[in-house]
Design a protein around this motif. Structure first.
Motif, PDB file in Angstrom:
ATOM      1  N   PRO A 173       0.829  -1.208   0.000  1.00 26.09           N
ATOM      2  CA  PRO A 173       0.000   0.000   0.000  1.00 26.09           C
ATOM      3  C   PRO A 173       0.869   1.267   0.000  1.00 26.09           C
ATOM      4  O   PRO A 173       1.827   1.366   0.763  1.00 26.09           O
ATOM      5  CB  PRO A 173      -0.822  -0.102   1.279  1.00 26.09           C
ATOM      6  CG  PRO A 173      -0.347  -1.301   2.016  1.00 26.09           C
ATOM      7  CD  PRO A 173       0.667  -2.010   1.184  1.00 26.09           C
ATOM      8  N   ILE A 174       0.524   2.188  -0.864  1.00 28.74           N
ATOM      9  CA  ILE A 174       1.242   3.459  -0.991  1.00 28.74           C
ATOM     10  C   ILE A 174       0.294   4.563  -0.533  1.00 28.74           C
ATOM     11  O   ILE A 174      -0.857   4.614  -0.983  1.00 28.74           O
ATOM     12  CB  ILE A 174       1.676   3.714  -2.452  1.00 28.74           C
ATOM     13  CG1 ILE A 174       2.470   2.526  -3.013  1.00 28.74           C
ATOM     14  CG2 ILE A 174       2.468   5.006  -2.574  1.00 28.74           C
ATOM     15  CD1 ILE A 174       3.771   2.241  -2.318  1.00 28.74           C
ATOM     16  N   PRO A 175       0.753   5.470   0.340  1.00 32.29           N
ATOM     17  CA  PRO A 175      -0.125   6.560   0.785  1.00 32.29           C
ATOM     18  C   PRO A 175      -0.647   7.376  -0.398  1.00 32.29           C
ATOM     19  O   PRO A 175       0.103   7.663  -1.344  1.00 32.29           O
ATOM     20  CB  PRO A 175       0.777   7.413   1.676  1.00 32.29           C
ATOM     21  CG  PRO A 175       1.887   6.504   2.082  1.00 32.29           C
ATOM     22  CD  PRO A 175       2.067   5.526   0.962  1.00 32.29           C
ATOM     23  N   GLN A 176      -1.919   7.732  -0.355  1.00 29.44           N
ATOM     24  CA  GLN A 176      -2.559   8.451  -1.457  1.00 29.44           C
ATOM     25  C   GLN A 176      -1.854   9.774  -1.755  1.00 29.44           C
ATOM     26  O   GLN A 176      -1.703  10.149  -2.913  1.00 29.44           O
ATOM     27  CB  GLN A 176      -4.043   8.695  -1.140  1.00 29.44           C
ATOM     28  CG  GLN A 176      -4.823   9.238  -2.328  1.00 29.44           C
ATOM     29  CD  GLN A 176      -4.827   8.293  -3.522  1.00 29.44           C
ATOM     30  OE1 GLN A 176      -4.991   7.088  -3.363  1.00 29.44           O
ATOM     31  NE2 GLN A 176      -4.629   8.826  -4.707  1.00 29.44           N
ATOM     32  N   ALA A 177      -1.406  10.482  -0.715  1.00 27.06           N
ATOM     33  CA  ALA A 177      -0.723  11.764  -0.939  1.00 27.06           C
ATOM     34  C   ALA A 177       0.537  11.566  -1.781  1.00 27.06           C
ATOM     35  O   ALA A 177       0.827  12.360  -2.678  1.00 27.06           O
ATOM     36  CB  ALA A 177      -0.362  12.408   0.400  1.00 27.06           C
ATOM     37  N   LEU A 178       1.268  10.486  -1.529  1.00 24.99           N
ATOM     38  CA  LEU A 178       2.474  10.192  -2.299  1.00 24.99           C
ATOM     39  C   LEU A 178       2.121   9.810  -3.733  1.00 24.99           C
ATOM     40  O   LEU A 178       2.760  10.269  -4.685  1.00 24.99           O
ATOM     41  CB  LEU A 178       3.258   9.068  -1.612  1.00 24.99           C
ATOM     42  CG  LEU A 178       4.668   8.791  -2.080  1.00 24.99           C
ATOM     43  CD1 LEU A 178       5.520  10.045  -2.067  1.00 24.99           C
ATOM     44  CD2 LEU A 178       5.302   7.729  -1.215  1.00 24.99           C
ATOM     45  N   THR A 179       1.085   9.003  -3.897  1.00 28.34           N
ATOM     46  CA  THR A 179       0.620   8.614  -5.229  1.00 28.34           C
ATOM     47  C   THR A 179       0.196   9.843  -6.034  1.00 28.34           C
ATOM     48  O   THR A 179       0.518   9.966  -7.222  1.00 28.34           O
ATOM     49  CB  THR A 179      -0.551   7.620  -5.113  1.00 28.34           C
ATOM     50  OG1 THR A 179      -0.135   6.525  -4.318  1.00 28.34           O
ATOM     51  CG2 THR A 179      -0.983   7.116  -6.471  1.00 28.34           C
ATOM     52  N   ASP A 180      -0.498  10.769  -5.384  1.00 24.60           N
ATOM     53  CA  ASP A 180      -0.939  11.994  -6.061  1.00 24.60           C
ATOM     54  C   ASP A 180       0.246  12.838  -6.512  1.00 24.60           C
ATOM     55  O   ASP A 180       0.236  13.385  -7.621  1.00 24.60           O
ATOM     56  CB  ASP A 180      -1.842  12.819  -5.138  1.00 24.60           C
ATOM     57  CG  ASP A 180      -3.171  12.143  -4.860  1.00 24.60           C
ATOM     58  OD1 ASP A 180      -3.539  11.203  -5.605  1.00 24.60           O
ATOM     59  OD2 ASP A 180      -3.843  12.540  -3.880  1.00 24.60           O
ATOM     60  N   LYS A 181       1.263  12.970  -5.650  1.00 24.39           N
ATOM     61  CA  LYS A 181       2.444  13.767  -6.008  1.00 24.39           C
ATOM     62  C   LYS A 181       3.204  13.138  -7.171  1.00 24.39           C
ATOM     63  O   LYS A 181       3.685  13.836  -8.062  1.00 24.39           O
ATOM     64  CB  LYS A 181       3.382  13.924  -4.799  1.00 24.39           C
ATOM     65  CG  LYS A 181       2.791  14.715  -3.672  1.00 24.39           C
ATOM     66  CD  LYS A 181       2.527  16.143  -4.083  1.00 24.39           C
ATOM     67  CE  LYS A 181       1.962  16.906  -2.900  1.00 24.39           C
ATOM     68  NZ  LYS A 181       1.404  18.179  -3.260  1.00 24.39           N
TER      69      LYS A 181
END
Length: 138
Positions: free
Chosen positions: A116-124
């Motif tokens: 699982p990758i944090p959504q904030a990191l995925t968005d960036k």
């Protein structure tokens, strides 16, 4: 025995001289980039293995690309040398560029492997990729 030892010392000396010529010496940034490249390569193998996409040709392509990264870093070092300023600014900027790409690739590999990758990191990461793609189209 002494002849063999002298031979190996000579080979190592030549290799280090070539390295110094190409890259302007070893720096902490170069160490971090090499470590990130290794982690990226290994994480890519793991992700491909988990997804059933593992192939030797893909692995060789990745190694070839990483070799070309070092060629670009050498060119950046030569550009620094030609500027005559004695700085390594161009080389360091190029290393940082490739380091960021390696870090993004590690995160993508982890996502492909089901981590699982944090959504904030995925968005960036998506934002960075979108900016890169729009700059390439211009």
């Amino acid at each position: 025995m002494l002849l063999l030892q002298t031979f190996f010392i000579g080979i190592i000396s030549v290799l280090l001289s070539v390295f110094m010529f190409l890259f302007g010496g070893w720096s902490y940034l170069l160490s971090v980039l090499v470590a990130a490249m290794l982690v990226d390569y290994i994480s890519g193998i793991i992700a491909s293995g988990i997804n059933g996409e593992l192939s030797s040709s893909y692995g060789f392509k990745r190694i070839g690309r990483k070799g070309l990264i070092f060629a670009v870093i050498a060119v950046a070092n030569f550009a620094d040398q030609l500027s005559g300023s004695g700085s390594t600014m161009i080389r360091d900027v190029v290393i940082i560029f490739y380091l960021i790409n390696e870090l993004i690739s590690i995160i993508e590999n982890a996502g492909r492997a089901g981590v699982p990758i944090p959504q904030a990191l995925t968005d960036k990461i998506k934002l960075l990729k979108d900016k890169t793609n729009s700059n390439e189209k211009e």
